[in-house]
Motif scaffolding. Structure first.
Motif, PDB file in Angstrom:
ATOM      1  N   THR A 295      36.014 -11.314 -36.813  1.00 41.85           N
ATOM      2  CA  THR A 295      35.594 -11.484 -38.333  1.00 41.85           C
ATOM      3  C   THR A 295      36.106 -10.554 -39.424  1.00 41.85           C
ATOM      4  O   THR A 295      36.860 -11.125 -40.702  1.00 41.85           O
ATOM      5  CB  THR A 295      34.086 -11.537 -38.836  1.00 41.85           C
ATOM      6  OG1 THR A 295      33.336 -12.380 -37.603  1.00 41.85           O
ATOM      7  CG2 THR A 295      33.374 -12.088 -40.013  1.00 41.85           C
ATOM      8  N   GLU A 296      35.771  -8.950 -39.362  1.00 46.17           N
ATOM      9  CA  GLU A 296      36.269  -8.509 -40.699  1.00 46.17           C
ATOM     10  C   GLU A 296      37.970  -8.468 -40.112  1.00 46.17           C
ATOM     11  O   GLU A 296      38.470  -8.416 -42.145  1.00 46.17           O
ATOM     12  CB  GLU A 296      36.262  -6.561 -39.509  1.00 46.17           C
ATOM     13  CG  GLU A 296      35.146  -6.753 -40.541  1.00 46.17           C
ATOM     14  CD  GLU A 296      33.959  -6.457 -39.378  1.00 46.17           C
ATOM     15  OE1 GLU A 296      34.682  -7.717 -38.119  1.00 46.17           O
ATOM     16  OE2 GLU A 296      32.457  -6.664 -38.658  1.00 46.17           O
ATOM     17  N   HIS A 299      38.590 -11.636 -42.264  1.00 43.22           N
ATOM     18  CA  HIS A 299      38.703 -11.407 -43.987  1.00 43.22           C
ATOM     19  C   HIS A 299      39.636 -10.590 -44.643  1.00 43.22           C
ATOM     20  O   HIS A 299      39.898 -11.072 -45.899  1.00 43.22           O
ATOM     21  CB  HIS A 299      37.134 -10.314 -44.362  1.00 43.22           C
ATOM     22  CG  HIS A 299      36.248 -11.405 -43.929  1.00 43.22           C
ATOM     23  ND1 HIS A 299      34.272 -11.230 -44.804  1.00 43.22           N
ATOM     24  CD2 HIS A 299      35.763 -12.104 -43.415  1.00 43.22           C
ATOM     25  CE1 HIS A 299      33.856 -12.068 -44.410  1.00 43.22           C
ATOM     26  NE2 HIS A 299      34.728 -12.499 -43.772  1.00 43.22           N
ATOM     27  N   ILE A 304      39.153 -11.711 -48.771  1.00 39.99           N
ATOM     28  CA  ILE A 304      37.738 -11.547 -48.951  1.00 39.99           C
ATOM     29  C   ILE A 304      37.343 -10.057 -48.880  1.00 39.99           C
ATOM     30  O   ILE A 304      36.579  -9.679 -49.848  1.00 39.99           O
ATOM     31  CB  ILE A 304      36.685 -12.395 -48.187  1.00 39.99           C
ATOM     32  CG1 ILE A 304      36.728 -13.996 -48.149  1.00 39.99           C
ATOM     33  CG2 ILE A 304      35.633 -12.015 -47.857  1.00 39.99           C
ATOM     34  CD1 ILE A 304      36.638 -14.376 -46.610  1.00 39.99           C
ATOM     35  N   ASP A 305      38.113  -9.331 -47.909  1.00 42.62           N
ATOM     36  CA  ASP A 305      38.203  -7.685 -48.524  1.00 42.62           C
ATOM     37  C   ASP A 305      39.327  -7.443 -48.465  1.00 42.62           C
ATOM     38  O   ASP A 305      39.880  -7.613 -47.815  1.00 42.62           O
ATOM     39  CB  ASP A 305      37.319  -6.901 -46.961  1.00 42.62           C
ATOM     40  CG  ASP A 305      35.869  -7.765 -47.164  1.00 42.62           C
ATOM     41  OD1 ASP A 305      35.454  -8.027 -47.315  1.00 42.62           O
ATOM     42  OD2 ASP A 305      35.340  -7.667 -45.758  1.00 42.62           O
ATOM     43  N   TYR A 334      39.734 -20.271 -44.274  1.00 43.09           N
ATOM     44  CA  TYR A 334      39.006 -19.813 -43.912  1.00 43.09           C
ATOM     45  C   TYR A 334      37.675 -20.335 -43.620  1.00 43.09           C
ATOM     46  O   TYR A 334      37.252 -20.351 -44.555  1.00 43.09           O
ATOM     47  CB  TYR A 334      38.836 -18.652 -44.450  1.00 43.09           C
ATOM     48  CG  TYR A 334      38.084 -17.517 -43.631  1.00 43.09           C
ATOM     49  CD1 TYR A 334      38.092 -17.269 -42.947  1.00 43.09           C
ATOM     50  CD2 TYR A 334      36.547 -17.335 -44.956  1.00 43.09           C
ATOM     51  CE1 TYR A 334      36.605 -16.277 -41.648  1.00 43.09           C
ATOM     52  CE2 TYR A 334      35.926 -16.232 -44.142  1.00 43.09           C
ATOM     53  CZ  TYR A 334      35.755 -16.031 -42.320  1.00 43.09           C
ATOM     54  OH  TYR A 334      34.785 -14.833 -42.446  1.00 43.09           O
ATOM     55  N   SER A 336      33.961 -20.133 -42.603  1.00 39.43           N
ATOM     56  CA  SER A 336      33.305 -19.125 -42.106  1.00 39.43           C
ATOM     57  C   SER A 336      31.950 -19.213 -40.477  1.00 39.43           C
ATOM     58  O   SER A 336      32.092 -20.237 -40.201  1.00 39.43           O
ATOM     59  CB  SER A 336      32.276 -18.644 -42.996  1.00 39.43           C
ATOM     60  OG  SER A 336      31.504 -17.615 -42.892  1.00 39.43           O
TER      61      SER A 336
END
Lengths: 497, 340
Positions: A295-296, A299, A304-305, A334, A336
């Motif tokens: 997931t990271e 992101h 997102i990050d 994306y 989620s």
């Protein structure tokens, strides 16, 4: 063995739709009883009635043979019935210990006895096999640990009946194993456990009996030995089942241009050195255990990050400081993994939930007129088989699986070049899973690229052209073509040659 | 399947009941006459006096739709009224004297609106960019705003004599008072902005689930900034009307507690304070209901201290009726009757 909890002809309707029709159900002390059914079959409703969240319109609930009224969740607890829901329900701003003991805190003349509370919490954590300081803030724990804490809380109530609604959907294999050991132990202690899951393997591994619900009616109850897998699926679907492990091989994409590529993308404390390349019409799977950085990575690609190292290139152009808005406009979507917190707009209608991303892409000035909204909405209700087929119903009134389909519809309607699907089949039934995998292949043929993240390796194997395996927050292997198999992925995750 | 009642149904029912009550029991309530080319009567009075609250409530509806609240609108009214009064009356030592507007009413109104816009952007900046909780962020200006207004007016009540500006508050156009025209125009404008574009959907998405809205590619930060700016401008227009009506700006008392009336009007109109769905029709009905309660009480000679209690009682009844507990009970009974 005697029935510790049973229902007689329980019925329930919502706004005129009958979701449960005269259900007879029986749970015995010392058994694990699997409750199965497709989305909208009525599993969640039955459980909510047993746990006092809803009241049945008619019918009776018997506890140890005596009729009882369960008018509220507190009543259920008083009758020894505890629940761990599908969507983890903990209070994020409290500590682990407070979450376990909440509403039953040991009290003294000066308020809560914190030492005693933490000791009790530690005992409860010990029982579920978690080695965790009760004073840890729960928001800093992974979803898996939060789930285990929720079970510890249920146990601390000294429950006689434990309802586990999709408890394994957020757990990795090791944690699932630990949960099963725990369930086995609790069964030996004489607890009755109702187990709801979509993982067939888990049903056959744990449960003694299976009850199948179909369209609000009980299809039947069997012992696990007498009901084979094929038969179970047929009962759930109410028809001759199609082969489960989609035998069809992944569609091989034509050689196309690169949609996205990353080089050494990483973020301090999150993931390291993610390099990947996805071309038009290709499905790239990200495999790895929970917490491995799947997931990271998504992101970072979706903005997102912010990445602290490496570079991201879209359509050959380097992207600097991406945000979800800018990435969406560049053609990325994306979907989620956490539909409750990051997906649905609960008060808004199915229609509005579907057109949201497309509308955001067009900007606020160019509103999609109502007729077009209806056309788009009806098209997806039909192609994804969203139930009930009502565009104006608030999405919060749909079952979890149907909410998931609405979210998929949202991203498909936005027509991205690359769609990142993070656990798109979590918590949805087999029929819908097959539909979604088929849909991916169809769209792939039309040139859409996918980054596919799933805990179910069989799914990844059946759609992915390439699989990147993550371990400990880095890419450890890339599998292509014939190399892609469940066994090979597991070997890569385990790190053995 | 029967469709659910709209969220503003109870505000409408209460408003209609109150009108019927007045038509039956309050002598002369329905009486409307034309004097000096303008309509006079209790009904017109309700619409006229509801205008400032309605204006505040329009901006407040959008703010509440994003899950926020704007407590500063009463203070912004005072600032805007003071700016307008100072520009017209030009008191000595006023820091605003450097602004060369002459006596041009559009220019004066423009600067008052600009003051409201700046206040709104300040609130929006604190909420959207710095991410301070809305109730705290707007509390700052609620408290400090009156101080700003007093600095501008040197603590004096600034009176002015400008028939053109007074027209904004007490004039009339095509038989109706100017404030009614102004508030309805703003309502129409905002309704078009919200529903003929996707702005309303983005506001609702932001209030319903901020993370999901962001992931869907909505610039929720920008949306929040805009709704607070709109709220500030609405408050400035309301402040202009109130100052123009009494031909004076009172930094201490203009718009005092009106933020609460506005929040009540929005809430009674069926918009949940938790954000998500909002209804501008409901807000219109809410503002009219609030004012007709006040007018009814006053015309029936009820003591003002009782008036406040009666007003809250009516608000409570409407809010209870639209609460989810009562609503689901009603739905259940309707179903039971339908099934029988």
């Amino acid at each position: 063995m005697s029935a510790c909890l049973s229902t007689e002809r329980i019925s329930k309707s919502f706004l005129g739709n009958r979701v449960l029709d005269a259900i007879d159900f029986e749970l015995r002390a010392g058994e694990i009883h699997a409750l199965m059914g497709e989305n909208g079959a009525g599993k969640s409703t039955l459980i909510k009635i047993l746990t006092g969240v809803y009241q049945a319109d008619s019918g009776a609930i018997l506890r140890d043979g005596k009729p009882v009224v369960i008018g509220s969740p507190a009543d259920a607890v008083a009758h020894g019935i505890s629940t761990v829901y599908q969507e983890v329900n903990v209070l994020p701003n409290l500590t682990v210990g407070e979450n376990i003991c909440i509403r039953r805190e040991p009290r003294g003349p000066f308020g809560i006895r914190w030492k005693q509370l933490n000791e009790r919490a530690a005992t409860a954590l010990d029982r579920v096999g978690l080695n965790l300081d009760p004073q840890t803030p729960i928001r800093s724990c992974s979803i898996a640990v939060q789930q285990m804490v929720a079970i510890a809380r249920a146990l601390d109530i000294s429950a006689k009946i434990l309802v586990l609604d999709e408890p394994t959907s957020s757990l990795d294999e090791k944690e699932v194993r630990r949960l099963f050991d725990l369930m086995e132990r609790l069964k030996e202690e004489g607890l009755g456990i109702i187990f709801v899951t979509h993982f067939l393997d888990q049903v056959y591994e744990t449960s003694g009996r299976i009850t199948v619900l179909r369209n609000g009616v009980r299809a039947g109850t069997w012992t696990t030995q007498e009901l084979g897998r094929e038969a179970l699926i047929n009962q759930m679907l109410g028809r001759e089942g199609q082969s489960l492990a989609s035998e069809a091989k992944p569609v091989t994409p034509k050689a196309g241009r690169t949609v996205v590529s990353t080089h050494g993308l990483g973020r301090k404390g999150s993931v390291n050195n993610i390099s990947l390349e996805i071309t038009k019409g290709e499905v790239v799977g990200l495999a790895g255990l929970l917490g491995s950085g799947r997931t990271e990575s998504a992101h970072l690609i979706y903005g997102i990050d912010a990445a602290t190292t490496g570079s991201l290139t879209l359509d050959g152009k380097p992207v600097d400081r991406p945000t979800p808005k800018s990435q969406m406009r560049r053609g990325i979507g994306y979907c989620s993994e956490d539909r409750k917190a990051e997906g649905i707009l609960p008060e808004l209608s199915v229609r509005e939930n579907i057109i949201l991303a497309l509308q955001a892409k067009r900007g606020w000035l160019r509103r999609i007129d109502t007729a077009t909204q209806t056309k788009i909405g009806e098209q997806y209700i039909k192609s994804l088989n969203i139930r009930p087929p009502d565009l104006d119903r608030p999405i919060s009134l749909l079952s979890g699986g149907n909410q998931q389909k609405v979210l998929l519809a949202r991203w498909l309607a936005a027509d991205p070049e690359l769609l990142i699907l993070d656990e798109p089949t979590r918590g949805i039934d087999i029929g819908a899973k097959v539909e979604i995998l088929e849909m991916i292949k169809r769209l792939q043929a039309e040139g859409m690229a996918f980054l596919f993240i799933s805990s179910e390796l069989a799914e990844t194997v059946s759609v992915a052209n390439r699989v990147l395996v993550l371990r400990d927050r880095s890419v450890v292997a890339e599998l292509t073509g014939e190399q892609i198999s469940e066994a090979e992925i597991v070997r890569s995750i385990a790190g053995s040659e | 399947m029967k469709r659910d009642l709209p969220s503003w149904a109870w505000a409408l029912a209460a408003f209609v009941l109150l009108l019927l009550f007045n038509l039956a029991f309050t002598p002369g309530f329905a009486h409307v006459e034309i004097r000096d080319g303008r309509l006079f009567g209790s009904l017109v009075d309700v619409a006229n006096r509801a205008a400032p609250t309605l204006l505040l409530a329009i901006g407040m509806t959008l703010v509440i739709g994003t899950g926020g609240v704007d407590l500063s609108v009463g203070a912004v009214m005072a600032i805007a009224g003071t700016v307008a009064a100072c520009l017209v009356a030009r008191p000595t030592n006023c820091p605003l004297n450097a602004i060369p507007t002459g006596k041009s009413v559009p220019a004066v109104a423009g600067f008052a609106g600009l003051a409201g816009l700046l206040c709104g952007l300040f609130n929006g900046f604190l909420v959207a960019v710095v991410e301070i909780q809305p109730i705290v962020a707007t509390l700052l200006l609620m408290v400090a705003g009156r101080g700003v207004a007093q600095l501008l007016s040197s603590g004096q009540i600034i009176t002015f004599d400008s028939p053109q500006l007074a027209f904004v508050g007490s004039g009339s156009l095509l038989y109706l008072p100017t404030p009614v025209w102004i508030s309805l125009s703003v309502l129409l404008l905002v309704a078009v902005l919200a529903r003929r574009t996707a702005f309303g959907l983005f506001v609702e998405a932001t209030g319903s689930n901020l993370v999901a809205a962001r992931f869907a590619g909505i610039d929720s930060r920008g949306i929040k900034l805009i709704v607070y700016a709109v709220s500030g401008v609405c408050a400035a227009i309301a402040g202009l009307i109130v100052a123009a009506d009494i031909k004076a700006a009172d930094a201490n008392n203009a718009g005092l507690y009106m933020e609460l009336d506005a929040i009540l009007a929005v809430s009674v109109g069926g918009t949940a304070l938790t954000g998500g769905r909002f209804s501008l029709v409901g807000t219109l009905l809410g503002a009219l209901l609030m004012q007709s309660v006040t007018t009814t009480i006053l015309t029936r000679g009820v003591a003002p201290e009782i008036a406040l209690i009666v007003k809250s009682a009516i608000v409570v009844v409407v809010c209870v009726l639209q609460s989810s507990v009562v609503q689901s009970e009603i739905a259940r009974r309707r179903m039971a009757r339908g099934a029988a």
